[in-house]
Scaffold this active site. Sequence first.
Site, PDB file in Angstrom:
ATOM      1  N   SER A  28       0.847  -1.193   0.000  1.00 35.48           N
ATOM      2  CA  SER A  28       0.000   0.000   0.000  1.00 35.48           C
ATOM      3  C   SER A  28       0.884   1.245   0.000  1.00 35.48           C
ATOM      4  CB  SER A  28      -0.949  -0.034   1.201  1.00 35.48           C
ATOM      5  OG  SER A  28      -1.949   0.949   1.065  1.00 35.48           O
ATOM      6  N   ASN A  29       0.336   2.396   0.335  1.00 33.10           N
ATOM      7  CA  ASN A  29       1.134   3.626   0.390  1.00 33.10           C
ATOM      8  C   ASN A  29       0.559   4.562   1.455  1.00 33.10           C
ATOM      9  OD1 ASN A  29      -0.869   5.517  -0.894  1.00 33.10           O
ATOM     10  ND2 ASN A  29      -0.681   4.009  -2.528  1.00 33.10           N
ATOM     11  N   ARG A  30       1.171   5.719   1.614  1.00 35.20           N
ATOM     12  CA  ARG A  30       0.849   6.607   2.736  1.00 35.20           C
ATOM     13  C   ARG A  30      -0.260   7.610   2.466  1.00 35.20           C
ATOM     14  NH1 ARG A  30       4.693   6.050   6.624  1.00 35.20           N
ATOM     15  NH2 ARG A  30       6.737   5.308   5.958  1.00 35.20           N
ATOM     16  N   SER A  31      -1.005   7.474   1.379  1.00 39.92           N
ATOM     17  CA  SER A  31      -2.075   8.437   1.110  1.00 39.92           C
ATOM     18  C   SER A  31      -3.105   8.424   2.248  1.00 39.92           C
ATOM     19  CB  SER A  31      -2.764   8.081  -0.209  1.00 39.92           C
ATOM     20  OG  SER A  31      -3.938   8.841  -0.355  1.00 39.92           O
ATOM     21  N   ALA A  94      -4.285   7.470  -4.678  1.00 42.36           N
ATOM     22  CA  ALA A  94      -2.915   7.020  -4.910  1.00 42.36           C
ATOM     23  C   ALA A  94      -2.994   5.510  -5.149  1.00 42.36           C
ATOM     24  CB  ALA A  94      -2.048   7.344  -3.701  1.00 42.36           C
TER      25      ALA A  94
END
Length: 219
Positions: A28-31, A94
């Site tokens: 995943s990512n930090r959005s 994102a």
Amino acid sequence: MADTLTGRRIIITAGPTLEPIDPVRFISNRSSGQQGYAIAQACAHLGADVTLVSGPTALPDPLGLKTVRIETALEMLDAVETALPADVFIAVAAVADWRPANRAEKKLKVDKSGFTGLELVENPDILKTIANRNENRPGLVIGFAAETHDVENLAIAKRARKGCDWIVANDVSGDVMGGSHNEVSLVTTDGVEHWPSGPKSAIAAELAGRIADALMQNA
Ligand code: C5P
């Protein structure tokens, strides 16, 4: 009244996507989803019928609009296509560029079961897919471009590559992702317009107003 979105259908993606590796692990990512949620709320505030397609976030479902919760990029694309037709599509999410080729049913064991590494496959580009639809393409398709350098030139190129109408470009070299403020430029056929730095809610309100003006001009 010039700035109304009453009767307009708007679909917005927000947040990260989550791509499972096995039952307990994911990519995943930090959005945080803040900017996308703020835009959804600003559009609903102007009277639009908004569908917010959101990846996993810590934010509550905004009042006054429909929120569809998904996890993966494939689910996000499916939810957006299900929500069509719309007057406007805004891709703020994102989206993870890659997902594991196979989702293991049981937790992977690095030592015993001969785990040889993670095979990744490319996710669909949701913005490009919607912008290039022959049928039911929303009249106004807006993408975001988060860059750490040469922001405006990269955004101009991205607008052409994705086939969308506008790009909202932001410089993410600071703490924009997860922060409450943003500084953006709007790239349209008319050129590039730099907006002053402000809270994500103010950027959202300005964008919603611009969308209302654009739809009014094309009415
Ligand atoms: O190519 P890049 O990820 O920088 O493009 C960012 C824009 O494209 C954003 O509007 C994002 O929501 C959208 N996007 C998408 N699906 C992807 C990748 C990006 O909708 N798989």
